[in-house]
Design a protein around this motif. Structure first.
Motif, PDB file in Angstrom:
ATOM      1  N   HIS A 260      52.552 -17.305  13.696  1.00 34.14           N
ATOM      2  CA  HIS A 260      52.013 -18.127  14.784  1.00 34.14           C
ATOM      3  C   HIS A 260      52.449 -17.554  16.123  1.00 34.14           C
ATOM      4  CE1 HIS A 260      53.655 -21.919  13.079  1.00 34.14           C
ATOM      5  NE2 HIS A 260      52.666 -22.281  13.960  1.00 34.14           N
ATOM      6  N   GLU A 261      52.781 -16.051  16.037  1.00 28.91           N
ATOM      7  CA  GLU A 261      53.374 -15.220  16.948  1.00 28.91           C
ATOM      8  C   GLU A 261      51.976 -15.051  17.073  1.00 28.91           C
ATOM      9  OE1 GLU A 261      56.588 -12.398  15.660  1.00 28.91           O
ATOM     10  OE2 GLU A 261      57.824 -13.248  16.875  1.00 28.91           O
ATOM     11  N   ARG A 262      51.198 -14.270  15.711  1.00 30.14           N
ATOM     12  CA  ARG A 262      49.727 -13.111  15.327  1.00 30.14           C
ATOM     13  C   ARG A 262      49.128 -14.406  16.385  1.00 30.14           C
ATOM     14  NH1 ARG A 262      47.263 -11.048  16.743  1.00 30.14           N
ATOM     15  NH2 ARG A 262      45.324  -9.490  16.176  1.00 30.14           N
ATOM     16  N   ALA A 263      48.960 -15.725  16.036  1.00 26.41           N
ATOM     17  CA  ALA A 263      47.803 -16.759  16.365  1.00 26.41           C
ATOM     18  C   ALA A 263      48.428 -16.851  18.419  1.00 26.41           C
ATOM     19  CB  ALA A 263      47.975 -18.157  16.259  1.00 26.41           C
ATOM     20  N   HIS A 264      49.605 -17.092  18.598  1.00 28.69           N
ATOM     21  CA  HIS A 264      49.258 -17.010  19.732  1.00 28.69           C
ATOM     22  C   HIS A 264      49.067 -15.564  21.032  1.00 28.69           C
ATOM     23  CE1 HIS A 264      51.983 -20.755  20.563  1.00 28.69           C
ATOM     24  NE2 HIS A 264      52.367 -20.422  19.510  1.00 28.69           N
ATOM     25  N   ALA A 265      49.343 -13.903  19.847  1.00 29.27           N
ATOM     26  CA  ALA A 265      48.535 -13.395  21.099  1.00 29.27           C
ATOM     27  C   ALA A 265      47.698 -13.230  20.687  1.00 29.27           C
ATOM     28  CB  ALA A 265      49.734 -12.200  19.539  1.00 29.27           C
ATOM     29  N   ALA A 266      46.916 -13.568  19.393  1.00 29.07           N
ATOM     30  CA  ALA A 266      45.681 -13.653  19.342  1.00 29.07           C
ATOM     31  C   ALA A 266      45.068 -14.702  20.810  1.00 29.07           C
ATOM     32  CB  ALA A 266      44.994 -14.228  18.801  1.00 29.07           C
ATOM     33  N   LEU A 267      45.610 -15.358  20.678  1.00 25.04           N
ATOM     34  CA  LEU A 267      45.203 -16.147  22.045  1.00 25.04           C
ATOM     35  C   LEU A 267      45.060 -16.274  23.537  1.00 25.04           C
ATOM     36  CD1 LEU A 267      46.049 -20.328  20.812  1.00 25.04           C
ATOM     37  CD2 LEU A 267      43.536 -19.627  21.202  1.00 25.04           C
ATOM     38  N   ALA A 268      46.392 -14.788  23.428  1.00 21.43           N
ATOM     39  CA  ALA A 268      46.484 -14.697  24.971  1.00 21.43           C
ATOM     40  C   ALA A 268      46.302 -13.561  25.338  1.00 21.43           C
ATOM     41  CB  ALA A 268      48.270 -14.077  25.300  1.00 21.43           C
ATOM     42  N   ASP A 269      45.235 -12.664  24.145  1.00 23.65           N
ATOM     43  CA  ASP A 269      44.488 -11.574  24.239  1.00 23.65           C
ATOM     44  C   ASP A 269      42.912 -12.075  24.887  1.00 23.65           C
ATOM     45  OD1 ASP A 269      43.480  -8.559  23.709  1.00 23.65           O
ATOM     46  OD2 ASP A 269      42.544  -9.826  22.358  1.00 23.65           O
ATOM     47  N   LEU A 270      42.864 -13.176  24.643  1.00 21.71           N
ATOM     48  CA  LEU A 270      41.631 -13.854  25.006  1.00 21.71           C
ATOM     49  C   LEU A 270      41.405 -15.212  26.238  1.00 21.71           C
ATOM     50  CD1 LEU A 270      40.016 -14.940  21.218  1.00 21.71           C
ATOM     51  CD2 LEU A 270      39.337 -13.085  22.495  1.00 21.71           C
ATOM     52  N   GLY A 271      42.319 -14.785  26.527  1.00 19.11           N
ATOM     53  CA  GLY A 271      42.936 -15.071  27.694  1.00 19.11           C
ATOM     54  C   GLY A 271      43.116 -16.981  28.319  1.00 19.11           C
ATOM     55  N   ILE A 272      43.117 -16.966  26.843  1.00 22.73           N
ATOM     56  CA  ILE A 272      43.367 -19.113  26.510  1.00 22.73           C
ATOM     57  C   ILE A 272      44.507 -19.493  25.875  1.00 22.73           C
ATOM     58  CG2 ILE A 272      40.662 -18.988  26.570  1.00 22.73           C
ATOM     59  CD1 ILE A 272      40.774 -18.848  23.660  1.00 22.73           C
ATOM     60  N   ALA A 273      45.642 -18.544  26.304  1.00 24.38           N
ATOM     61  CA  ALA A 273      46.704 -19.243  25.419  1.00 24.38           C
ATOM     62  C   ALA A 273      46.903 -20.707  26.380  1.00 24.38           C
ATOM     63  CB  ALA A 273      48.311 -18.060  26.064  1.00 24.38           C
ATOM     64  N   ASP A 274      46.353 -21.169  27.642  1.00 24.09           N
ATOM     65  CA  ASP A 274      47.308 -22.161  27.910  1.00 24.09           C
ATOM     66  C   ASP A 274      46.495 -23.082  26.684  1.00 24.09           C
ATOM     67  OD1 ASP A 274      44.478 -20.873  29.127  1.00 24.09           O
ATOM     68  OD2 ASP A 274      44.638 -22.772  30.158  1.00 24.09           O
ATOM     69  N   LEU A 275      45.528 -23.253  26.280  1.00 27.66           N
ATOM     70  CA  LEU A 275      45.158 -23.913  25.596  1.00 27.66           C
ATOM     71  C   LEU A 275      45.423 -23.809  24.240  1.00 27.66           C
ATOM     72  CD1 LEU A 275      41.394 -22.945  25.719  1.00 27.66           C
ATOM     73  CD2 LEU A 275      42.520 -24.985  27.080  1.00 27.66           C
ATOM     74  N   ALA A 276      46.498 -23.540  23.720  1.00 24.09           N
ATOM     75  CA  ALA A 276      47.446 -24.059  22.417  1.00 24.09           C
ATOM     76  C   ALA A 276      47.421 -25.060  22.213  1.00 24.09           C
ATOM     77  CB  ALA A 276      48.461 -23.088  22.303  1.00 24.09           C
ATOM     78  N   ASP A 277      48.513 -25.802  22.899  1.00 20.15           N
ATOM     79  CA  ASP A 277      48.454 -27.447  22.333  1.00 20.15           C
ATOM     80  C   ASP A 277      47.171 -28.030  22.562  1.00 20.15           C
ATOM     81  OD1 ASP A 277      50.823 -26.389  22.000  1.00 20.15           O
ATOM     82  OD2 ASP A 277      51.374 -26.655  24.017  1.00 20.15           O
ATOM     83  N   ALA A 278      45.872 -27.814  23.186  1.00 23.29           N
ATOM     84  CA  ALA A 278      45.022 -28.417  23.253  1.00 23.29           C
ATOM     85  C   ALA A 278      44.280 -28.943  22.577  1.00 23.29           C
ATOM     86  CB  ALA A 278      43.866 -27.902  24.215  1.00 23.29           C
ATOM     87  N   GLU A 279      43.594 -30.176  22.313  1.00 23.56           N
ATOM     88  CA  GLU A 279      42.819 -30.859  20.875  1.00 23.56           C
ATOM     89  C   GLU A 279      41.471 -30.016  21.252  1.00 23.56           C
ATOM     90  OE1 GLU A 279      40.398 -34.618  19.415  1.00 23.56           O
ATOM     91  OE2 GLU A 279      43.086 -34.448  20.011  1.00 23.56           O
ATOM     92  N   ALA A 280      41.124 -28.773  19.744  1.00 19.85           N
ATOM     93  CA  ALA A 280      39.644 -28.295  20.224  1.00 19.85           C
ATOM     94  C   ALA A 280      38.272 -28.257  20.536  1.00 19.85           C
ATOM     95  CB  ALA A 280      39.660 -28.021  18.366  1.00 19.85           C
ATOM     96  N   ASN A 281      38.481 -30.794  19.954  1.00 15.69           N
ATOM     97  CA  ASN A 281      37.260 -31.120  20.360  1.00 15.69           C
ATOM     98  C   ASN A 281      37.066 -31.332  21.972  1.00 15.69           C
ATOM     99  OD1 ASN A 281      35.715 -30.709  17.944  1.00 15.69           O
ATOM    100  ND2 ASN A 281      37.128 -32.893  17.090  1.00 15.69           N
ATOM    101  N   ARG A 282      38.859 -31.213  22.596  1.00 17.73           N
ATOM    102  CA  ARG A 282      38.327 -31.248  24.161  1.00 17.73           C
ATOM    103  C   ARG A 282      38.272 -30.334  24.560  1.00 17.73           C
ATOM    104  NH1 ARG A 282      39.350 -36.974  24.967  1.00 17.73           N
ATOM    105  NH2 ARG A 282      39.708 -38.588  22.825  1.00 17.73           N
ATOM    106  N   ILE A 283      37.950 -29.479  24.568  1.00 20.33           N
ATOM    107  CA  ILE A 283      37.964 -28.353  25.291  1.00 20.33           C
ATOM    108  C   ILE A 283      36.224 -28.062  25.338  1.00 20.33           C
ATOM    109  CG2 ILE A 283      40.330 -27.505  25.296  1.00 20.33           C
ATOM    110  CD1 ILE A 283      38.669 -25.569  22.780  1.00 20.33           C
ATOM    111  N   SER A 284      35.847 -27.415  26.568  1.00 20.44           N
ATOM    112  CA  SER A 284      34.696 -26.336  26.379  1.00 20.44           C
ATOM    113  C   SER A 284      33.778 -25.461  25.839  1.00 20.44           C
ATOM    114  CB  SER A 284      33.998 -25.740  27.696  1.00 20.44           C
ATOM    115  OG  SER A 284      34.748 -24.792  28.188  1.00 20.44           O
TER     116      SER A 284
END
Length: 258
Positions: free
Chosen positions: A119-143
């Motif tokens: 989980h730490e590695r996944a959150h770090a990858a999201l943060a590295d790409l600047g999309i940490a705030d999308l962690a709980d979003a549904e993947a089919n409902r984002i751009s």
């Protein structure tokens, strides 16, 4: 000296007994960005599948970290290279975090669930790409661009030194396309090896350290962008008369010759 993370020598590729392209030699090391260019049907997808181990070579060798591709287990291969497909709507409603956690599969034992480190590695990858705030979003409902970045984050979570990206900006609008390309540039700076295919020679000229142009059943050109993404080569490969022009900002763009 840095070892190559991916190499091919004397490679012939194809399927169902049909050779699509032959005589392919290429290398990718950390910090390299190899761009594959070529017309539809030239063999870019077949080459991708061969480099990923999904299709066997007709002839020649593929090496990963100086080891023959065929000698690696699926888990070893997943720890050596990560695949980033084109963004698409998925069948199941995964959250972005769940999608990125799938990149940790190669690091888990049989029947194991992702743990704290995953989980730490996944959150770090999201943060590295600047999309940490999308962690709980549904993947089919984002751009589409955000979904493409999620797929890049999944690849980063694999902790593999090489990313193989299949037309990462296909079907994206201008804003999302620029967003994804900026991340490719950042991956290069972070010492990842990157292989990506595109139909846009301007992207190759802008981002690649090496360009492989596939056409006519062979590598029609292979080398630095300034030597391969040229008017004569592109005109011959694509059958249109184009020139490469330098803009006032110093960038190079491909334009039709009027």
């Amino acid at each position: 000296m840095e070892l190559n993370v991916l190499g091919a020598r004397g490679l012939s590729i194809g399927y169902d007994g049909r050779t699509v392209a032959a005589g392919i030699d290429l290398t990718v090391a950390r910090g390299d960005v190899l761009c594959l260019l070529g017309p539809n049907g030239a063999g870019k997808t077949t080459l991708f599948k061969t480099l990923l181990g999904l299709l066997p070579p007709i002839a020649g060798d593929v090496t990963v970290g100086e080891r023959p591709l065929g000698s690696l287990t699926r888990a070893e291969l997943a720890k050596s290279m990560a695949y980033v497909p084109q963004a698409q709507v998925m069948e199941f409603a995964y959250t972005v975090l769940d999608l990125v956690l799938m990149g940790r599969t190669a690091h888990l034992g049989p029947f194991s669930a992702p743990g704290r480190r995953d989980h730490e590695r996944a959150h770090a990858a999201l943060a590295d790409l600047g999309i940490a705030d999308l962690a709980d979003a549904e993947a089919n409902r984002i751009s589409g661009g955000q979904r493409q970045l999620c797929l890049v984050a999944r690849a980063l979570a694999q902790d593999a030194p090489l990313l193989v990206m299949d037309e990462p900006t296909a079907s994206l609008d201008l804003g999302n396309r620029l967003l994804v390309l900026e991340r490719v540039r950042a991956l290069k700076a972070q010492n990842y090896g990157v292989v990506f295919s595109t139909h846009d020679p301007d992207q190759a000229r802008e981002l690649a350290t090496t360009v492989a142009v596939i056409a006519g059943g062979r590598l029609a050109a292979y080398g630095a962008p300034q030597d391969t993404v040229t008017g004569p080569i592109l005109s011959a490969v694509y059958g249109v008369d184009v020139v490469v022009e330098r803009t006032e900002s110093g960038r190079h763009v491909v334009a039709p010759r009027y």
